[in-house]
Design a protein around this motif. Structure first.
Motif, PDB file in Angstrom:
ATOM      1  N   ASP A 129       0.837  -1.212   0.000  1.00 39.55           N
ATOM      2  CA  ASP A 129       0.000   0.000   0.000  1.00 39.55           C
ATOM      3  C   ASP A 129       0.868   1.256   0.000  1.00 39.55           C
ATOM      4  O   ASP A 129       0.619   2.204  -0.755  1.00 39.55           O
TER       5      ASP A 129
ATOM      6  N   ILE B  52     -15.962  -3.056  -3.659  1.00 40.35           N
ATOM      7  CA  ILE B  52     -15.800  -1.605  -3.465  1.00 40.35           C
ATOM      8  C   ILE B  52     -17.161  -0.988  -3.195  1.00 40.35           C
ATOM      9  O   ILE B  52     -17.340  -0.197  -2.260  1.00 40.35           O
ATOM     10  N   PHE B  95     -10.785   2.386   2.114  1.00 44.75           N
ATOM     11  CA  PHE B  95      -9.685   1.495   1.700  1.00 44.75           C
ATOM     12  C   PHE B  95      -8.854   1.079   2.914  1.00 44.75           C
ATOM     13  O   PHE B  95      -8.520  -0.097   3.077  1.00 44.75           O
ATOM     14  N   GLY B 128      -9.052  -3.540  -2.410  1.00 44.33           N
ATOM     15  CA  GLY B 128      -8.486  -2.417  -1.655  1.00 44.33           C
ATOM     16  C   GLY B 128      -7.510  -1.626  -2.515  1.00 44.33           C
ATOM     17  O   GLY B 128      -7.552  -0.392  -2.544  1.00 44.33           O
ATOM     18  N   MET B 131      -9.389   0.445  -4.807  1.00 42.08           N
ATOM     19  CA  MET B 131     -10.001   1.591  -4.108  1.00 42.08           C
ATOM     20  C   MET B 131      -9.006   2.714  -3.897  1.00 42.08           C
ATOM     21  O   MET B 131      -9.351   3.893  -3.993  1.00 42.08           O
ATOM     22  N   LEU B 132      -7.766   2.348  -3.571  1.00 41.49           N
ATOM     23  CA  LEU B 132      -6.742   3.381  -3.367  1.00 41.49           C
ATOM     24  C   LEU B 132      -6.505   4.142  -4.673  1.00 41.49           C
ATOM     25  O   LEU B 132      -6.399   5.370  -4.680  1.00 41.49           O
TER      26      LEU B 132
END
Lengths: 345, 345
Positions: A129, B52, B95, B128, B131-132
């Protein structure tokens, strides 16, 4: 990133048996390696940042960032603006490898333990991330006049790469994947990022829209051809020249271009034999590899694959020739494509 | 996002026993809920995009995006430019929850199964990631003149939030976490995003640098006060007014402000009793909760916590009063802080 890594990408190319490096490409690689050397990724908390340094320091051919530099160089003598965005592309690429390795449960990447093996899953998720955010920080250094456009290409491509990985995972549980679906998947998972690297470099170099688009198409076509070659080499490579063990895809029932085609084309006893091998749980790997390779050859899939691969390659070359720059500067990019496709002159 | 969600955030506030909603805040919430309603997240491959939609449609108080809108509104009558960036902040927040839930192995979020429970870990990781990237797409709609600045705040904050999560995980395996380290961790994990939401809204509203900075500080201080209140409520809340079961943090040995302080302050038999309860594996939860609550009270930690919490709250109010706008418009943000801190007038 430690100094011993400088030129590592050059050494990788040499170890691949590629005896020459195009001068422009070599310069671009040197620019990227030197720039990466100046970046500091490790700070507190080390549990978050050390895996980033580990991942980025673990080699790789640095193809994508070099393409950003070369594409920028096609249109502008000033490549300095493209360096950090190019690193952003390389960081993004390594982020996808990091998270893919968790999803694929892969123990080894580039000859070293993957992050989730050396640390753990949580570290690999969170460091990934942070790498994605870092990638955006590098992309965000794009000169203001091109920032919106570059961000748009980068984010859209990022989502496409996620889509490719999702399709790849979906396909694992399906036995009816079509060749068209497979081509779409590898386009998303592999090819679009090569196209985007070239397009982003072109945008930063001030290219006009049609030239940037043709570079994008050139990159994705080369990416598709490269992936098909990868599928072919796993089965038909010369073991002495091939880095990996031949037949790995066959042993793991990996849905490659060859296997998907075979499932579509095989009939009668050939189909039965193919299905028997796919369902087999206890067997001698060499025997399975020989049998399935035989099926591929009988079905003419080696020559079909080469034909499709050459089609993408030729289309890529036709597309890049449309770009409005000196034909000679185009040749540098074609040489890189040849290098990737292991086509020596 | 389905229509039934419109006003859901209002209903959450009402269900929290907050009987009034500040008008500006209510308007901001409505703006955010309506905007979210118009966004389509689901497309092929559904395995990537459905989670999402599920995550974003699963409620939440929409505090952060509402703060973006309110901060923008302080300096500019034109909030329309702030709406999509505000959604970017909300998508980023969700997220982090999605990936945190994988790392914490959490089965439930907002009363529903978490993504990795409803689907699986790989889906939660990849959705995730998407989503970021989506969050960045929304942030990238910031007007060109503010884009570089907003991107910079957003990416730096994103990395800080990752750092906070890393420290939180690191602390789980340590018994010598200091109060200062704990405060730093909650600042990174929770408070900075509230500050960044306000700062980004202010930047888009054309605020001068010092005003944007003071809003950032106001947000982080309120965030810290809010987190301390959260730690306090787990132990000292009135069960009839408290949504969750009291003592959850005590039963799980969660390193809260209270526990870390107790470990620092307790001596002699109190320390021995505390350590005995922390090491205990078989016990009646109510008994452990009563015993540890007793230790906290004996050590005066309830009033100490309230004091520190009030200190952050007062500092937040002093900071926001320095901003160069009409004092009345400041009051709206102070009322939201009061709402968060459940301070009714």
């Amino acid at each position: 990133i430690s100094t011993s890594l400088l030129f590592q990408s050059h050494i990788i190319f040499l170890s691949l048996g590629l005896k020459w490096l195009n001068m422009k490409f070599s310069e671009a690689l040197y620019t990227i390696d030197s720039a990466l050397l100046n970046e500091k990724f490790v700070k507190a908390p080390e549990g978050l940042y050390e895996p980033i340094d580990y991942t980025l320091g673990n080699g790789g051919k640095r193809i994508r960032p070099s393409l950003v530099i070369m594409a920028c160089d096609l249109f502008s003598g000033e490549i300095v603006d493209a360096i950090k965005p190019a690193l952003g592309i390389e960081i993004f690429h390594n982020f996808t490898l990091l998270h893919d390795d968790i999803m694929d449960n892969a123990p080894i990447r580039r000859g070293k333990p993957t992050v989730q093996t050396k640390w753990n899953d949580n570290t690999a998720i969170l460091s990934g991330d942070a790498m994605l955010i870092k990638a955006y920080q590098y992309i965000a250094t794009t000169p203001a006049e091109y920032l919106e456009q570059v961000l748009d290409v980068f984010s859209r491509t990022g989502l496409l790469v996620c889509e490719g990985q999702q399709y790849d995972m979906d396909f694992e549980c399906r036995n009816d994947v079509s060749v068209a679906e497979y081509m779409k998947m590898i386009e998303l998972k592999t090819a679009v990022l090569l196209g985007a690297a070239l397009k982003i470099g072109a945008i930063i170099g001030g290219a006009k829209r049609s030239d940037a688009l043709n570079l994008y198409r050139f990159g994705t076509d080369i990416g598709l051809a490269f992936q098909l070659q990868d599928d072919l080499l796993d089965v038909f490579a010369n073991q002495s020249e091939f880095g990996k063990k031949i037949g790995g895809d066959i042993v793991s029932n990996k849905k490659t271009f060859l296997l998907i085609h075979a499932l579509e084309k095989a009939e009668g006893t050939t189909k039965a034999e193919l299905n028997r091998w796919l369902a087999a749980t206890e067997y001698e790997p060499a025997e399975k590899i020989a049998a399935i390779t035989g099926i591929y050859t009988d079905l003419g899939l080696d020559s079909l694959s080469r034909e499709v691969m050459n089609g993408y390659y030729q289309h890529a070359i036709e597309t890049i020739r449309k770009i409005c720059v000196e034909p000679e500067s185009i040749n540098d990019l074609i040489e890189v494509a040849d290098l990737l496709m292991a086509r020596t002159k």
